[in-house]
Design an enzyme around this catalytic site. Structure first.
Site, PDB file in Angstrom:
ATOM      1  CD  GLU A  41      38.511  35.583  35.243  1.00  0.00           C
ATOM      2  OE1 GLU A  41      39.382  36.259  34.668  1.00  0.00           O
ATOM      3  OE2 GLU A  41      37.423  36.057  35.623  1.00  0.00           O
ATOM      4  CB  THR A  71      43.602  37.607  30.889  1.00  0.00           C
ATOM      5  OG1 THR A  71      43.297  37.999  32.233  1.00  0.00           O
ATOM      6  CG2 THR A  71      44.272  38.781  30.191  1.00  0.00           C
ATOM      7  CE  LYS A 131      36.814  41.480  33.206  1.00  0.00           C
ATOM      8  NZ  LYS A 131      37.992  40.603  33.000  1.00  0.00           N
TER       9      LYS A 131
END
Length: 198
Positions: A41, A71, A131
């Protein structure tokens, strides 16, 4: 649209390459892919980070691998992520507009959750992979306990994870571990991969 069950099958590591120079990010990503133990990521909080994602995505294509964007907190960032070559999106929290935009773009989304209510709302929005963030503060017991009422949810424990506690979170039921600082510090990735291979 590929799903996280496919993307993370047999891959307990999601390496988070935040604020890493492009060449080093590509090298770290290639090590992760070569290990067979992880996905990658790249958080996209700055224009430079988007360019880093683009470079890592280009390397991923050459290796038959994939990379996601992290993000991702706005609908516009979903578009940026897709254009830069991401195949999934990750966020620190739950934003239903971002969930919907990612789905519309064909990108599975991994929203951050820290309470049973957030887990519930994420599941209602169609997310079955979540998450757990910040996992280091929540603790492995939080994960173990929240899985009771949500047995079908798969968690990627993220935040404060390293070689010292990786196995604790996997034992508590995490499907994968989102790891940033412990991966990007010198020698950290090799140390973590050794723990995951044990």
């Amino acid at each position: 649209m590929t799903d996280f069950a496919t993307l993370l099958r047999g891959k307990p590591l999601m390496a988070i390459l935040r604020n890493v120079p492009v060449e080093r990010a590509v090298a770290l990503a290639e090590t992760v892919w070569a290990s067979g133990l992880g996905a990658v990521e790249v958080p996209i909080q700055t224009p430079e980070a988007v360019e880093c994602l683009r470079a890592v995505a280009s390397a991923a294509a050459a290796h038959g691998a994939v990379v996601g964007a992290g993000t991702v907190v706005t609908v516009d960032q979903v578009k940026l992520a897709k254009e830069a070559g991401a195949v999934f999106t990750v966020a620190p929290g739950l934003d239903l507009d971002v969930v919907a935009a990612s789905a519309a773009a064909g990108l599975p989304h991994l929203p951050g959750v820290a309470t049973p209510s957030e887990v519930h709302h994420a599941v209602k929005a169609g997310c079955t992979w979540l998450k757990a963030f910040p996992a280091g503060s929540l603790g492995a017991n939080w994960l173990r306990e929240v899985r009771g009422p949500f047995p079908d949810v798969r968690f990627v424990a993220t935040g404060g994870i390293g070689p010292h506690n990786a196995q604790d979170f996997l034992a508590a039921g995490a499907q994968a571990l989102g790891v940033g600082g412990a991966v990007t510090r010198e020698g950290g990735l090799d140390e973590l991969l050794a723990v995951l291979r044990a």
